[in-house]
Design an enzyme around this catalytic site. Structure first.
Site, mmCIF file in Angstrom:
data_model
loop_
_atom_site.group_PDB
_atom_site.id
_atom_site.type_symbol
_atom_site.label_atom_id
_atom_site.label_comp_id
_atom_site.label_asym_id
_atom_site.label_seq_id
_atom_site.Cartn_x
_atom_site.Cartn_y
_atom_site.Cartn_z
ATOM 1 N N CYS A 110 12.449 -1.613 0.676
ATOM 2 C CA CYS A 110 12.278 -2.813 1.491
ATOM 3 C C CYS A 110 13.351 -2.914 2.576
ATOM 4 O O CYS A 110 13.025 -3.046 3.762
ATOM 5 C CB CYS A 110 12.263 -4.055 0.609
ATOM 6 S SG CYS A 110 13.550 -4.088 -0.662
HETATM 7 N N1 LIG Z 1 10.487 -5.958 -5.256
HETATM 8 C C1 LIG Z 1 10.512 -5.421 -4.060
HETATM 9 O O1 LIG Z 1 10.654 -6.140 -3.038
HETATM 10 C C2 LIG Z 1 10.365 -3.939 -3.874
HETATM 11 C C3 LIG Z 1 10.245 -3.458 -2.563
HETATM 12 C C4 LIG Z 1 10.097 -2.067 -2.381
HETATM 13 C C5 LIG Z 1 10.086 -1.228 -3.472
HETATM 14 N N2 LIG Z 1 10.226 -1.723 -4.727
HETATM 15 C C6 LIG Z 1 10.195 -0.785 -5.827
HETATM 16 O O2 LIG Z 1 8.938 -0.890 -6.474
HETATM 17 C C7 LIG Z 1 9.079 -0.640 -7.880
HETATM 18 C C8 LIG Z 1 8.552 -1.845 -8.631
HETATM 19 O O3 LIG Z 1 9.327 -2.985 -8.225
HETATM 20 P P1 LIG Z 1 9.062 -4.449 -8.756
HETATM 21 O O4 LIG Z 1 9.926 -5.334 -7.942
HETATM 22 O O5 LIG Z 1 7.606 -4.704 -8.820
HETATM 23 O O6 LIG Z 1 9.666 -4.323 -10.234
HETATM 24 P P2 LIG Z 1 9.409 -5.263 -11.506
HETATM 25 O O7 LIG Z 1 8.996 -6.619 -11.028
HETATM 26 O O8 LIG Z 1 10.636 -5.140 -12.314
HETATM 27 O O9 LIG Z 1 8.172 -4.571 -12.230
HETATM 28 C C9 LIG Z 1 8.191 -3.274 -12.742
HETATM 29 C C10 LIG Z 1 7.117 -3.154 -13.807
HETATM 30 O O10 LIG Z 1 7.155 -1.831 -14.327
HETATM 31 C C11 LIG Z 1 6.803 -1.856 -15.709
HETATM 32 N N3 LIG Z 1 7.635 -0.864 -16.421
HETATM 33 C C12 LIG Z 1 7.210 0.335 -16.873
HETATM 34 N N4 LIG Z 1 8.200 1.040 -17.398
HETATM 35 C C13 LIG Z 1 9.284 0.287 -17.333
HETATM 36 C C14 LIG Z 1 10.612 0.454 -17.750
HETATM 37 N N5 LIG Z 1 11.031 1.573 -18.346
HETATM 38 N N6 LIG Z 1 11.475 -0.555 -17.529
HETATM 39 C C15 LIG Z 1 11.071 -1.696 -16.922
HETATM 40 N N7 LIG Z 1 9.809 -1.915 -16.499
HETATM 41 C C16 LIG Z 1 8.926 -0.933 -16.703
HETATM 42 C C17 LIG Z 1 7.007 -3.286 -16.191
HETATM 43 O O11 LIG Z 1 5.773 -3.721 -16.683
HETATM 44 P P3 LIG Z 1 5.496 -3.927 -18.253
HETATM 45 O O12 LIG Z 1 6.749 -4.545 -18.827
HETATM 46 O O13 LIG Z 1 4.316 -4.825 -18.248
HETATM 47 O O14 LIG Z 1 5.220 -2.561 -18.768
HETATM 48 C C18 LIG Z 1 7.368 -4.091 -14.954
HETATM 49 O O15 LIG Z 1 6.588 -5.248 -14.827
HETATM 50 C C19 LIG Z 1 10.570 -0.399 -8.130
HETATM 51 O O16 LIG Z 1 10.826 0.962 -8.179
HETATM 52 C C20 LIG Z 1 11.228 -1.033 -6.911
HETATM 53 O O17 LIG Z 1 12.474 -0.445 -6.595
HETATM 54 C C21 LIG Z 1 10.344 -3.062 -4.951
#
Ligand SMILES: NC(=O)c1ccc[n+]([C@@H]2O[C@H](COP(=O)([O-])OP(=O)(O)OC[C@H]3O[C@@H](n4cnc5c(N)ncnc54)[C@H](OP(=O)(O)O)[C@@H]3O)[C@@H](O)[C@H]2O)c1
Length: 342
Positions: A150
Site C-alpha cells: 500500500c
Molecule cells: N491491509 C492493507 O491495507 C494491505 C495493503 C496491501 C497489502 N496487504 C497485504 O495483504 C495481505 C493480507 O492483508 P490483510 O490486511 O487482509 O490481513 P489480515 O486482515 O490480517 O487477514 C489475513 C487473513 O489471512 C488468514 N491467515 C491464513 N494464515 C494465516 C496465518 N498464518 N496467520 C494469520 N492469518 C492467517 C486469516 O484468516 P483466517 O484466520 O480466517 O484463516 C486472516 O484473516 C498481507 O500480506 C498484507 O501485507 C495489506
C-alpha cells in the site's frame, strides 16, 4: 466468466476482494477460504453483497482451489503466502498474491526486511510486480502477480513521472506517509487498538519499514541506470482507510515547473486510475476512500529547486484489493476498470 477464489478471505483485503468479485460482471466466485473449522457467512463480514447471494467462507484444500479456479487471490500474511503459491503453481492458474512474498527480487533484502529466508527462490523469476502504471505489458502475460504494497503504491505513483523523466535528484527523496489503521490488517495489536490510536498520531518504523526496499527497487528500475533511494517515514492516522503521502524531492539543474507538469500529464493522462490535479491543488483522503484511484497534486518551487508531491489512495483498494482486480482485468483482457467503478 472466470472462476475466482480468495485464500484468506476473512481479513481486511480478503473481505474487500469478496465485495469486488461479487459485483464483477465477468467473475464467478469459486472458493472463499479460512483456516477456521467453522463456516462463516460472507455477508457477516461484507455488507451490501448482492441480494440472493449466499457466499460461504470455509476451510478448503489448496488442491480443490487449484482444480476449480482460474484466478486465485492470496490475501494471506507475508511469509505465509509463499508456500501456498508454491503448492498452487502446478495447476497453472493465474495467481495474484497480495502479500510481500514475491515483490522483492533480491532474496537477501527479503531476509533482511521480513526476517525469514525465502523458501521458494526459484519462483521469484516468474513473478511480475503488479503496478499497472509501470508494468502493464508484463502483467498481460504473468501467471504470478506480486501485488504491490500500500505505501509503495502511493509513493511510487507519486514519484514515477519525476523519476522516469529524470527531473529530480535520486538520492534526496523524502516520503512522509500517513496511513489509516486497516493497513496493518485485522489482527489485534497493542499499537493499533482503538484507545491507542484514537485522537493520537505517531511515526513508527522510522526509516526502517519493510516497504522501503520495495519502493527503491521499483523506482530504481524506473531510473534505469541509477539507484533511487527514498527516506521513508510512515505514520499511523486515527482513521480506518487511506494513505496520504507527502513526497519531497530536489529538482535537477534547470528543471522548471512546466517540465514537471508535462511529465505528469504525459505519464498519467490515459491512466484509468490516476487523477492528476496539476499544480497547487491537492487530494485529501476523502477523494479516494472507497475508490481505486490514486490522486496526485504537485507544488514546484523554482527558486529553491524543490518539488513537493501529495498522493492519496485507499490502502484497501488501489493499495491492495482494487489493484489486484485491476491486475486480473489486465491479465484477462477485460476493460481495466471493469467492476472497479461502482
Ligand atoms: N491491509 C492493507 O491495507 C494491505 C495493503 C496491501 C497489502 N496487504 C497485504 O495483504 C495481505 C493480507 O492483508 P490483510 O490486511 O487482509 O490481513 P489480515 O486482515 O490480517 O487477514 C489475513 C487473513 O489471512 C488468514 N491467515 C491464513 N494464515 C494465516 C496465518 N498464518 N496467520 C494469520 N492469518 C492467517 C486469516 O484468516 P483466517 O484466520 O480466517 O484463516 C486472516 O484473516 C498481507 O500480506 C498484507 O501485507 C495489506
Amino acid at each position: 466468466v472466470l472462476q475466482c477464489s480468495v485464500v484468506g478471505a476473512t481479513g481486511y483485503t480478503g473481505a474487500e476482494l469478496i465485495r469486488l468479485l461479487a459485483f464483477h460482471p465477468q467473475v464467478k466466485i469459486a472458493h472463499l477460504t479460512t483456516r477456521s473449522e467453522e463456516k462463516i457467512k460472507a455477508s457477516t463480514l461484507v455488507p451490501g453483497l448482492p441480494k440472493g447471494t449466499d457466499y460461504v467462507i470455509q476451510k478448503t484444500s489448496l488442491k480443490k482451489i487449484g482444480e476449480d479456479s482460474q484466478v486465485i487471490f492470496l490475501a494471506l500474511p507475508h511469509t505465509t503466502a509463499m508456500d501456498a503459491v508454491a503448492a498452487l503453481r502446478k495447476y497453472d492458474r493465474i495467481i495474484i498474491d497480495l502479500s510481500a512474498d514475491f515483490r522483492l527480487t533480491n532474496v537477501r533484502d527479503f531476509k533482511t526486511w521480513y526476517g525469514v529466508s525465502h523458501q521458494h527462490k526459484a519462483l521469484l523469476k516468474h513473478a511480475v510486480y503488479g503496478l499497472p502504471e509501470f508494468y502493464r505489458h508484463k502483467i498481460r502475460q504473468a501467471q504470478l502477480i506480486a501485488n504491490p504494497g500500500c505505501y509503495p503504491t502511493s509513493v511510487i505513483l507519486g514519484l514515477l513521472p519525476l523519476v522516469r523523466e529524470r527531473l529530480i535528484e535520486f538520492d534526496a527523496i523524502i516520503a512522509d506517509c500517513k496511513s489509516g489503521t486497516s493497513g496493518a490488517g485485522k489482527k489485534l495489536s497493542m499499537k493499533s487498538h482503538f484507545s491507542e490510536v484514537n485522537e493520537n498520531f505517531n511515526a513508527y518504523k522510522v526509516n526502517q519499514h519493510q516497504h522501503t526496499p520495495e519502493m527503491n527497487q521499483v523506482l530504481s528500475d524506473a531510473a534505469v541506470r541509477e539507484k533511487v533511494s527514498v527516506t521513508f517515514v510512515p505514520h499511523l492516522l486515527p482513521v480506518t482507510r487511506g494513505i496520504l503521502s507527502t513526497l519531497y524531492a530536489k529538482l535537477r539543474q534547470g528543471v522548471k515547473a512546466a517540465h514537471v507538469l508535462k511529465a505528469y500529464e504525459k505519464h498519467y493522462h490515459s491512466e484509468p486510475f490516476v487523477r492528476f490535479y496539476g499544480e497547487g491543488s491537492f487530494p485529501s483522503l476523502r477523494e479516494v476512500q472507497y475508490t481505486n484511484f490514486c490522486d496526485i497534486g504537485v507544488q514546484v518551487n523554482e527558486s529553491n529547486g524543490q518539488v513537493i508531491v501529495i498522493s492519496a489512495i485507499d490502502n484497501l483498494l488501489k493499495g491492495a484489493s482494487g489493484q489486484a482486480v485491476q491486475n486480473m482485468n489486465i491479465r484477462s483482457g477485460f476493460a481495466e476498470d471493469l467492476g472497479l467503478l461502482n
